[in-house]
Design an enzyme around this catalytic site. Structure first.
Site, PDB file in Angstrom:
ATOM      1  N   SER A 179      13.524  -8.394   1.353  1.00 52.02           N
ATOM      2  CA  SER A 179      12.192  -7.843   1.146  1.00 52.02           C
ATOM      3  C   SER A 179      11.137  -8.936   1.090  1.00 52.02           C
ATOM      4  O   SER A 179      11.283  -9.937   0.386  1.00 52.02           O
ATOM      5  CB  SER A 179      12.170  -7.049  -0.169  1.00 52.02           C
ATOM      6  OG  SER A 179      10.842  -6.804  -0.583  1.00 52.02           O
TER       7      SER A 179
ATOM      8  N   THR B  16      13.062   6.630   5.470  1.00 56.03           N
ATOM      9  CA  THR B  16      12.469   5.506   4.734  1.00 56.03           C
ATOM     10  C   THR B  16      12.650   4.159   5.414  1.00 56.03           C
ATOM     11  O   THR B  16      12.030   3.184   5.003  1.00 56.03           O
ATOM     12  CB  THR B  16      13.084   5.403   3.323  1.00 56.03           C
ATOM     13  OG1 THR B  16      14.484   5.092   3.446  1.00 56.03           O
ATOM     14  CG2 THR B  16      12.927   6.700   2.557  1.00 56.03           C
TER      15      THR B  16
ATOM     16  N   MET C  14       1.775  -2.659  -1.293  1.00 54.30           N
ATOM     17  CA  MET C  14       2.855  -3.627  -1.477  1.00 54.30           C
ATOM     18  C   MET C  14       3.725  -3.221  -2.667  1.00 54.30           C
ATOM     19  O   MET C  14       3.231  -2.989  -3.768  1.00 54.30           O
ATOM     20  CB  MET C  14       2.297  -5.034  -1.703  1.00 54.30           C
ATOM     21  CG  MET C  14       3.391  -6.095  -1.760  1.00 54.30           C
ATOM     22  SD  MET C  14       2.760  -7.779  -1.769  1.00 54.30           S
ATOM     23  CE  MET C  14       1.997  -7.849  -3.394  1.00 54.30           C
TER      24      MET C  14
ATOM     25  N   LYS D 253       3.809   0.255  11.824  1.00 51.57           N
ATOM     26  CA  LYS D 253       3.754   1.392  10.897  1.00 51.57           C
ATOM     27  C   LYS D 253       2.737   2.430  11.364  1.00 51.57           C
ATOM     28  O   LYS D 253       2.944   3.638  11.198  1.00 51.57           O
ATOM     29  CB  LYS D 253       3.414   0.907   9.496  1.00 51.57           C
ATOM     30  CG  LYS D 253       4.435  -0.033   8.886  1.00 51.57           C
ATOM     31  CD  LYS D 253       5.813   0.613   8.769  1.00 51.57           C
ATOM     32  CE  LYS D 253       5.877   1.687   7.712  1.00 51.57           C
ATOM     33  NZ  LYS D 253       7.265   2.179   7.484  1.00 51.57           N
TER      34      LYS D 253
ATOM     35  N   SER E 193       3.012   3.626   5.319  1.00 56.18           N
ATOM     36  CA  SER E 193       2.501   2.464   4.611  1.00 56.18           C
ATOM     37  C   SER E 193       0.986   2.530   4.541  1.00 56.18           C
ATOM     38  O   SER E 193       0.342   3.181   5.378  1.00 56.18           O
ATOM     39  CB  SER E 193       2.932   1.174   5.333  1.00 56.18           C
ATOM     40  OG  SER E 193       2.296   0.039   4.769  1.00 56.18           O
TER      41      SER E 193
END
Length: 275
Positions: free
Chosen positions: A129, A7, A116, A90, A51
């Site tokens: 974040s 992750t 998101m 990503k 993502s």
């Protein structure tokens, strides 16, 4: 160990060297985890957090899809080191994962592609974040003059956690999964917060004109380039989340609940002053 979750990948827009700070950690980190999975003979499945940015770069990319909506069949083909380097990282990391998976036949790969992520955090006070940073800016006055009316997908972090669990343990699960509860935009996110918090916090209530963003955006925030404004502002973000509902059994909670719970946690943790 039969199940591996990968992750971790840097999520930040404040970088000086995208290659060193985004690309290499994302790709090499994925290589390290999957190579160790190859060496661990008991591993049967790997769940990778990719993502939606591995599917698209800008809202304008949707016009190149067959049905005007992003699906798991789409791949990001317009990001680069100079334009949306996070999206580029990503994309490269997920492609590397599929490459490594194809070279063996012992473990299968299940990919989660979230949009998101919003909602309450495990640690709101010490968190880097970008999602929480946006939530904070919606309440601290940073964006009180307005927000870009740009399309975006949003998923609640709790729904995303459930999606990961199901991706790991549900038999027959395979491939990529768009995990996104809502096709929305930044203006709608602000308007939702104004219902419960607008009388106490300077939450924006109007969109910034596109011409103004084109003029001053790059001077205020290096992420808001003219290319980003041109390709995202006043455009919709549309993605098909039906596969995550069908295969992973995800039930997405209302966007109002996600935004309210996340904002209230910022208040309770002291990130935003209680008013």
């Amino acid at each position: 160990c039969e199940l591996v979750f990968h992750t971790a990948s840097p999520f930040t827009t404040n970088v000086k060297n995208p290659q060193k700070e985004l690309i290499e950690p994302a790709v090499k980190g994925t290589e390290n985890v999957l190579e160790q999975s190859n060496k661990t003979l008991s591993v049967k499945r790997v769940v990778l957090t990719s993502s939606c940015t591995a599917i698209y770069t800008d809202c304008s990319d949707v016009v190149h899809t067959p049905h005007g909506v992003f699906t798991e069949d789409d791949w990001n083909s317009t990001a680069s080191l100079k334009h949306q380097p996070y999206s580029y990282s990503k994309t490269l990391a997920e492609k590397e994962a599929w490459k490594i998976q194809a070279e063996q036949d012992r473990w299968d790969l299940v990919v989660v592609n979230p949009s998101m992520v919003m909602g309450p955090s495990l640690n709101a006070k010490n968190n880097t974040s970008e999602s929480l940073n946006l939530l904070k800016q919606l309440g601290d006055g940073t964006l009180k003059l307005g927000v870009p009316n740009a399309g975006v997908g949003v998923v609640d972090v709790r729904d995303l956690a459930e999606a990961h669990f199901q991706a790991g343990f549900k038999p027959g699960t395979e491939g990529r999964h768009i995990v996104s509860g809502h096709n929305t935009n930044f203006l709608e996110l602000a308007q939702i917060l104004r219902v419960d918090f607008g009388d106490r916090y300077p939450i924006p209530n109007k969109p910034l004109p596109k011409w103004l963003l084109m003029l001053i955006g790059p001077m205020v925030n290096k992420v808001v380039t003219r290319r980003w404004v041109r390709n995202n502002v006043n455009l919709k973000w549309m993605a098909d989340n039906s596969k995550s509902k069908k295969e992973l059994g995800v039930h997405y909670r209302p966007l109002q609940e996600t935004m309210r719970d996340g904002f209230e946690q910022l208040i309770e943790s002291g990130v935003l002053p209680r008013k």
